[in-house]
Design a protein around this motif. Structure first.
Motif, mmCIF file in Angstrom:
data_model
loop_
_atom_site.group_PDB
_atom_site.id
_atom_site.type_symbol
_atom_site.label_atom_id
_atom_site.label_comp_id
_atom_site.label_asym_id
_atom_site.label_seq_id
_atom_site.Cartn_x
_atom_site.Cartn_y
_atom_site.Cartn_z
ATOM 1 N N GLY A 241 -2.262 -19.998 -15.299
ATOM 2 C CA GLY A 241 -1.016 -19.994 -16.056
ATOM 3 C C GLY A 241 0.055 -19.095 -15.497
ATOM 4 N N LEU A 242 -0.074 -18.664 -14.246
ATOM 5 C CA LEU A 242 0.954 -17.828 -13.635
ATOM 6 C C LEU A 242 2.178 -18.663 -13.275
ATOM 7 N N THR A 243 3.333 -18.033 -13.329
ATOM 8 C CA THR A 243 4.586 -18.679 -12.938
ATOM 9 C C THR A 243 4.936 -18.274 -11.521
ATOM 10 N N LEU A 244 5.261 -19.247 -10.681
ATOM 11 C CA LEU A 244 5.594 -18.987 -9.290
ATOM 12 C C LEU A 244 7.074 -19.226 -9.043
ATOM 13 N N ILE B 214 7.010 -14.768 -5.614
ATOM 14 C CA ILE B 214 6.494 -13.917 -6.692
ATOM 15 C C ILE B 214 5.667 -14.739 -7.674
ATOM 16 N N ALA B 215 4.553 -14.152 -8.090
ATOM 17 C CA ALA B 215 3.753 -14.707 -9.186
ATOM 18 C C ALA B 215 3.905 -13.783 -10.387
ATOM 19 N N ALA C 83 5.730 -9.119 -12.995
ATOM 20 C CA ALA C 83 5.358 -9.522 -11.640
ATOM 21 C C ALA C 83 3.978 -8.975 -11.309
ATOM 22 N N LEU C 84 3.063 -9.869 -10.915
ATOM 23 C CA LEU C 84 1.701 -9.470 -10.573
ATOM 24 C C LEU C 84 1.454 -9.423 -9.072
ATOM 25 N N ALA C 85 2.138 -10.261 -8.323
ATOM 26 C CA ALA C 85 1.972 -10.282 -6.869
ATOM 27 C C ALA C 85 3.267 -10.787 -6.245
ATOM 28 N N ALA C 86 3.603 -10.248 -5.080
ATOM 29 C CA ALA C 86 4.834 -10.661 -4.393
ATOM 30 C C ALA C 86 4.664 -10.482 -2.899
ATOM 31 N N GLU C 87 5.310 -11.364 -2.137
ATOM 32 C CA GLU C 87 5.257 -11.310 -0.680
ATOM 33 C C GLU C 87 6.646 -11.575 -0.118
ATOM 34 N N VAL C 88 6.972 -10.865 0.964
ATOM 35 C CA VAL C 88 8.281 -10.966 1.595
ATOM 36 C C VAL C 88 8.139 -11.685 2.934
ATOM 37 N N PHE C 89 8.992 -12.684 3.144
ATOM 38 C CA PHE C 89 8.947 -13.492 4.352
ATOM 39 C C PHE C 89 10.310 -13.454 5.051
ATOM 40 N N PHE C 90 10.273 -13.400 6.385
ATOM 41 C CA PHE C 90 11.474 -13.518 7.204
ATOM 42 C C PHE C 90 11.445 -14.886 7.882
#
Length: 386
Positions: A204-207, A257-258, A264-271
């Protein structure tokens, strides 16, 4: 000035940049070298300001090995955050580019003065074009290092410049080819990764894929706590603010982000650089590990990149002794390679393997500091590190 022509064979005459002029009218003959047509040619060396105009980005854009760390946006992040002085060099013969080498000078009363290509960058090879061998670049590089009184110059990639040097400080690199399509990519994931994604999808996480300043702040909050768990101080707030302003906001990256509700439970940064993307940072709440939120965020980012036509995702560097992170990246069906780091020792006048460090004691110390103290340590220390 936008660029300055430097004498390569003798002492290099270097000056500070001034945005009032594109280039310095001074010019001089460079290092004699052999051109492809067999005639003797002079190698000219120019210092280009990556923050002034588009000249530097125009030069690197056509090279297939260029990545997001070579670009002017990353240079602006490093300069604005830490005040490093850029020495971005163009080597040319009869005005034809033969090599490009971005360097930042890290000048610290704690860790000394040195050149780095480039600080906080996973993989940044010198960009070699046809027209001159790597040996022709050695003299101007040595002259620059001595003129600037660097203790050493670090290169973070395999390079013709350091051919034959056995590097002891190696990292793994992992790359996922996105061209086969999402269905084939998914089937190539390790079974444990596929199970984790399905479990997270049922949680049930929102992305969301975001480029807002608020999303960057959410990531930074997770980053602070994640870094303490790993026994490392977080990068200062200005670093991420400048990444957002120079890279994310202009569309050269994003944050995946999730969330559970507003949290916010998890996040990742992309270039993103042309048809390639880089996974640069990841962070999560420890309590989200059982939900496999990290796996879900990565899968959402992969889908987003594939739908944008990105052909390749680089998972960034991994220390050779970080087996857990290595397994995580291999689980996504990536191709593994070794990334050697090499160092030019100015006193010895030769390239040597970059030294490895063992941060066990500091890891234990930072892992037990209060968050506010850990953040203060990051603000104070990172301008002296690379």
């Amino acid at each position: 000035m936008g660029r300055m022509v430097m004498e390569a064979a003798g002492p290099l005459v270097l000056g500070s940049f001034s945005p009032a002029a594109k280039s310095d009218p001074q010019s001089s003959r460079g290092v004699p070298t052999q051109a492809q047509d067999g005639r003797r040619s002079d190698l000219d060396v120019e210092r280009i300001d990556p923050t002034f105009g588009s000249e530097w980005d125009d030069l690197i854009h056509c090279h297939p090995a260029a990545n997001c760390f070579h670009g002017s946006a990353w240079a602006k992040v490093l300069i604005r955050t830490y005040g490093h002085q850029p020495f971005y060099l163009r080597f040319s013969i009869r005005n034809e580019t033969v090599a490009l080498l971005p360097i930042m000078e890290v000048a610290s009363p704690l860790t000394g003065r040195r050149g780095v290509s480039l600080p906080f960058s996973d993989h940044c090879p010198p960009l070699m074009f046809s027209g001159a061998g790597a040996s022709a670049l050695q003299t101007p590089i040595r002259n620059l290092a001595r003129k600037r009184r660097w203790r050493h110059l670090d290169l973070r990639a395999e390079s013709e410049l350091t051919s034959g040097v056995l590097s002891s400080a190696k990292f793994y690199g992992h790359t996922l080819d996105l061209r086969p399509g999402l269905e084939q990519n998914f089937s190539g994931f390790h079974s444990s990764v596929r199970r984790a994604i399905r479990k997270a999808e049922a949680s049930g996480l929102t992305l969301q894929i975001e480029q807002t300043q608020e999303a960057m702040r959410d990531f930074q909050s997770l980053h602070i706590r994640t870094r303490r768990r790993h026994g490392v101080p977080p990068q200062p707030p200005a670093f991420f603010r400048h990444i957002h302003e120079e890279i994310i906001k202009p569309g050269q990256g994003f944050i995946a982000i999730a969330r559970r509700g507003p949290i916010a439970l998890a996040a990742e940064v992309f270039f993103i650089w042309k048809e390639k993307a880089l996974y640069k940072f990841g962070a999560s709440e420890q309590s989200s590990q059982s939900l496999r939120a990290n796996n879900l965020v990565m899968w959402e980012a992969i889908r987003h990149l594939a739908n944008k036509g990105i052909q390749e995702l680089d998972f960034g560097r991994t220390a050779v002794d970080h087996e857990g992170l290595r397994r995580f990246k291999l689980g996504w069906g990536t191709e593994e390679r070794l990334i050697p780091y090499s160092r030019f020792d100015v006193a010895a006048g030769e390239w040597r393997p970059a030294r490895s460090t063992n941060p066990t004691l500091l890891t234990h110390l930072f892992g037990h500091m209060p968050l506010v103290v850990n953040q203060l340590a990051g603000r104070l220390l990172y301008r002296h590190l690379d």
